[in-house]
Write a protein that holds these residues in place. Structure first.
Motif, mmCIF file in Angstrom:
data_model
loop_
_atom_site.group_PDB
_atom_site.id
_atom_site.type_symbol
_atom_site.label_atom_id
_atom_site.label_comp_id
_atom_site.label_asym_id
_atom_site.label_seq_id
_atom_site.Cartn_x
_atom_site.Cartn_y
_atom_site.Cartn_z
ATOM 1 N N PHE A 144 1.053 -1.256 0.212
ATOM 2 C CA PHE A 144 -0.080 0.014 0.061
ATOM 3 C C PHE A 144 0.875 1.322 -0.175
ATOM 4 C CE2 PHE A 144 -3.831 -2.252 2.013
ATOM 5 C CZ PHE A 144 -4.473 -2.385 0.675
ATOM 6 N N PHE A 145 1.965 1.317 0.882
ATOM 7 C CA PHE A 145 2.677 2.576 1.036
ATOM 8 C C PHE A 145 3.424 2.598 -0.288
ATOM 9 C CE2 PHE A 145 1.472 2.383 5.427
ATOM 10 C CZ PHE A 145 1.174 3.620 5.550
ATOM 11 N N SER A 146 4.079 1.432 -0.894
ATOM 12 C CA SER A 146 4.707 1.661 -2.194
ATOM 13 C C SER A 146 3.883 2.203 -3.325
ATOM 14 C CB SER A 146 5.092 0.147 -2.778
ATOM 15 O OG SER A 146 4.064 -0.479 -3.383
ATOM 16 N N VAL A 147 2.792 2.140 -3.297
ATOM 17 C CA VAL A 147 1.742 2.755 -4.398
ATOM 18 C C VAL A 147 1.556 4.467 -3.882
ATOM 19 C CG1 VAL A 147 -0.632 3.058 -5.134
ATOM 20 C CG2 VAL A 147 0.435 0.715 -4.606
ATOM 21 N N VAL A 148 1.561 4.816 -2.776
ATOM 22 C CA VAL A 148 1.513 6.206 -2.170
ATOM 23 C C VAL A 148 3.009 6.730 -2.915
ATOM 24 C CG1 VAL A 148 1.467 7.735 -0.309
ATOM 25 C CG2 VAL A 148 -0.124 5.847 -0.413
ATOM 26 N N GLU A 149 4.080 6.120 -2.421
ATOM 27 C CA GLU A 149 5.240 6.728 -2.682
ATOM 28 C C GLU A 149 5.535 6.818 -4.072
ATOM 29 O OE1 GLU A 149 9.613 7.538 -1.203
ATOM 30 O OE2 GLU A 149 8.507 5.836 -0.328
ATOM 31 N N ARG A 150 5.088 5.852 -4.941
ATOM 32 C CA ARG A 150 5.007 6.012 -6.387
ATOM 33 C C ARG A 150 4.175 7.235 -7.040
ATOM 34 N NH1 ARG A 150 5.368 2.026 -10.619
ATOM 35 N NH2 ARG A 150 6.606 0.855 -9.048
ATOM 36 N N HIS A 151 2.987 7.335 -6.286
ATOM 37 C CA HIS A 151 2.320 8.544 -6.828
ATOM 38 C C HIS A 151 3.248 9.772 -6.469
ATOM 39 C CE1 HIS A 151 -1.984 7.080 -7.708
ATOM 40 N NE2 HIS A 151 -1.332 6.072 -7.729
ATOM 41 N N ALA A 152 3.672 9.784 -5.262
ATOM 42 C CA ALA A 152 4.460 11.284 -4.953
ATOM 43 C C ALA A 152 5.562 11.596 -5.588
ATOM 44 C CB ALA A 152 4.907 10.903 -3.352
ATOM 45 N N GLU A 153 6.462 10.342 -6.153
ATOM 46 C CA GLU A 153 7.498 10.500 -6.968
ATOM 47 C C GLU A 153 7.174 10.973 -8.387
ATOM 48 O OE1 GLU A 153 9.033 6.416 -7.135
ATOM 49 O OE2 GLU A 153 10.036 6.705 -5.358
ATOM 50 N N ASP A 154 5.822 10.652 -8.788
ATOM 51 C CA ASP A 154 5.498 11.165 -10.117
ATOM 52 C C ASP A 154 5.144 12.674 -10.104
ATOM 53 O OD1 ASP A 154 5.833 8.644 -11.042
ATOM 54 O OD2 ASP A 154 3.812 7.883 -10.894
ATOM 55 N N GLY A 155 4.903 13.144 -9.024
ATOM 56 C CA GLY A 155 4.556 14.514 -8.745
ATOM 57 C C GLY A 155 3.251 14.888 -8.363
ATOM 58 N N VAL A 156 2.362 14.015 -7.849
ATOM 59 C CA VAL A 156 0.855 14.249 -7.441
ATOM 60 C C VAL A 156 1.036 15.236 -6.413
ATOM 61 C CG1 VAL A 156 -1.068 13.345 -6.432
ATOM 62 C CG2 VAL A 156 0.092 12.076 -8.368
ATOM 63 N N ASP A 157 -0.017 16.193 -6.395
ATOM 64 C CA ASP A 157 0.289 17.518 -5.435
ATOM 65 C C ASP A 157 -0.407 17.201 -4.279
ATOM 66 O OD1 ASP A 157 1.687 19.535 -7.354
ATOM 67 O OD2 ASP A 157 -0.226 19.042 -8.418
ATOM 68 N N PHE A 158 -1.757 16.469 -4.473
ATOM 69 C CA PHE A 158 -2.577 16.143 -3.236
ATOM 70 C C PHE A 158 -3.221 14.704 -3.408
ATOM 71 C CE2 PHE A 158 -5.610 18.344 -5.962
ATOM 72 C CZ PHE A 158 -6.918 17.515 -5.709
ATOM 73 N N MET A 159 -3.222 13.959 -2.406
ATOM 74 C CA MET A 159 -3.692 12.712 -2.543
ATOM 75 C C MET A 159 -5.001 12.394 -1.410
ATOM 76 S SD MET A 159 -0.396 10.092 -2.450
ATOM 77 C CE MET A 159 1.179 10.542 -3.140
#
Length: 432
Positions: A144-159
């Motif tokens: 689960f946390f690996s998916v969150v980190e992937r989105h953050a690395e991609d540049g997502v501003d808010f989750m």
């Protein structure tokens, strides 16, 4: 060196993002810095999102709107979704949430972030099953946390992350029967995972781990409302309020780590409950920016839920909500097409602007006053230019042209604007 916008604000540092927001909002830069420092304004701006033109969400700022889009297994046309992205930007939305839950989600997400000057949000929970190619029950906490980190690395501003529905709240849902149960897609997936594995919500249990990721990239957490009401029957019930209390506690923990927060809210809700719910959120969540879906004020209008949402959104924002998630005519029925998206954006923008007038946002009335002046002058080109949707206004005008060009086919020579102008100027008047 600062880590996040909130960290900079607390240190007395004015960032370039703050300067841009202050200029756009015509707000004193020092006041804005203070609002960011105390969490009442969020500036979602991932360090990796280099094409971003930052926006502020929160107190004393214009009400912002978000557009949902993205592919599903049944509708997986990435080119159409990119066309929607460009249209949303043209129509002056301030945010786009990519809710893709099937296929090459990362490829689309990265393209979206690359081309978008407006802030981008996601719900990592939607992406987990597809990205990991595993049944929900078998996904691990680390995954689960690996998916969150992937989105953050991609540049997502808010989750949007549903941290507040812990096992205690889940039990509250089971003991207090709802008409529509849990209607949040991410919330229902988490609820199912918790039940199937007999475990606590990982985003609640390991919240500090989530904060580590968000602090690193300056991702704003949009604390999701898993227990938002999916019908007016279920609004303001025990589960919704219990989750909101937990979100308030999580807000303070995030601020202590300099992570920016928004709070998500209902949902479906009768008109007479909206104002009180806005006050509850602001009180229980310490003035954090409030992001609402609707609220939809009746359940019986499929095909017209952009209207039910705009009614609720205007009331919500006038009473303190800061960010409106648009709703389209296709809500509850299918994935919206391009026309649905446009209808939803315009309805949400009308609601946001109406609320800004009520809130006394500086300059909000100026636009209306310009339109009224154009109407008094019977200046149709200027009216069309000022319209929130000039394309539609022009189309309606051209489809039914009057005998006299300075009137319309509703009143013709009886036009009160034209006739009052003539009388007050001392001119002759003939309406035959």
């Amino acid at each position: 060196m600062y880590t996040t916008q909130m960290d900079a604000a607390k240190r007395g540092i004015i960032t370039e993002q703050m300067r841009i927001v202050a200029q756009e909002e015509n707000i004193d830069i020092e006041l804005l810095r203070q609002l960011v420092a105390n969490g009442r304004v969020a500036i979602p701006a991932n360090k990796q999102h280099t094409s971003l033109s930052p926006k502020g969400v929160g107190e004393k700022l214009r009400t912002k709107i978000n557009v949902n889009l993205g592919v599903s297994k049944d509708c997986c046309d990435l080119e159409l979704e990119l066309e929607k992205v460009k249209k949303a930007i043209d129509l002056k939305a301030e945010a786009i949430m990519d809710l893709s839950c099937y296929g090459k989600t990362q490829e689309f997400r990265r393209k979206l972030i690359e081309i978008s000057p407006i802030m981008i949000g996601t719900v990592p929970m939607y992406d987990a099953v597809g990205m990991l190619d595993k049944d929900l029950k078998d996904i691990t906490v680390d995954e689960f946390f690996s998916v969150v980190e992937r989105h953050a690395e991609d540049g997502v501003d808010f989750m949007t992350i549903h941290c507040g529905m812990n096992r205690q709240t889940a039990e509250r849902v089971k003991k207090n029967k709802r008409l529509t149960n849990i209607v949040s897609r991410g919330g229902s997936l988490l609820f199912a995972w918790m039940e199937l594995n007999n475990q606590e919500n990982p985003f609640y249990e390991y919240y500090d781990r989530l904060l580590d990721i968000c602090e690193k990239y300056d991702v704003t957490i949009s604390l999701g409302d898993a227990c938002r009401p999916g019908s007016i029957n279920d609004s303001t019930d025990a589960a919704q309020i219990e989750e909101l209390i937990t979100l308030g506690e999580l807000t303070k923990r995030a601020w202590a780590r300099n992570v920016q927060i928004m709070i998500e809210g209902p949902g479906h809700m009768a008109i007479n409950e909206i104002a009180a719910n806005m006050q509850l959120e602001k009180r229980l969540c310490h003035g954090a920016p409030f992001y609402v879906l609707g609220p939809l004020v009746t359940d019986v209008a499929p095909g017209y839920d952009h209207i039910t949402s705009a009614i609720g959104g205007a009331i919500a924002a006038a009473n303190g909500a800061d960010f409106l998630c648009y709703v389209t005519p296709a809500e509850h029925l299918r994935l919206p097409n391009l026309d649905d998206m446009k209808e939803g954006i315009i309805a949400a923008r009308i609601a946001a602007h109406a609320a800004d007038i009520a809130k006394g946002i500086p300059g909000a009335r100026d636009w209306d006053n310009q339109m009224s002046a154009a109407r008094a002058d019977v200046n149709f080109p200027r009216m069309i230019e000022l319209a929130i949707d000039p394309e539609k206004a022009r189309k309606y005008r051209e489809e039914s042209m009057p005998e006299c060009e300075d009137t319309c086919t509703m009143c013709g020579k009886m036009c009160p604007m034209k006739n009052m102008k003539k009388i007050l100027n001392g001119d002759d008047l003939s309406i035959l």
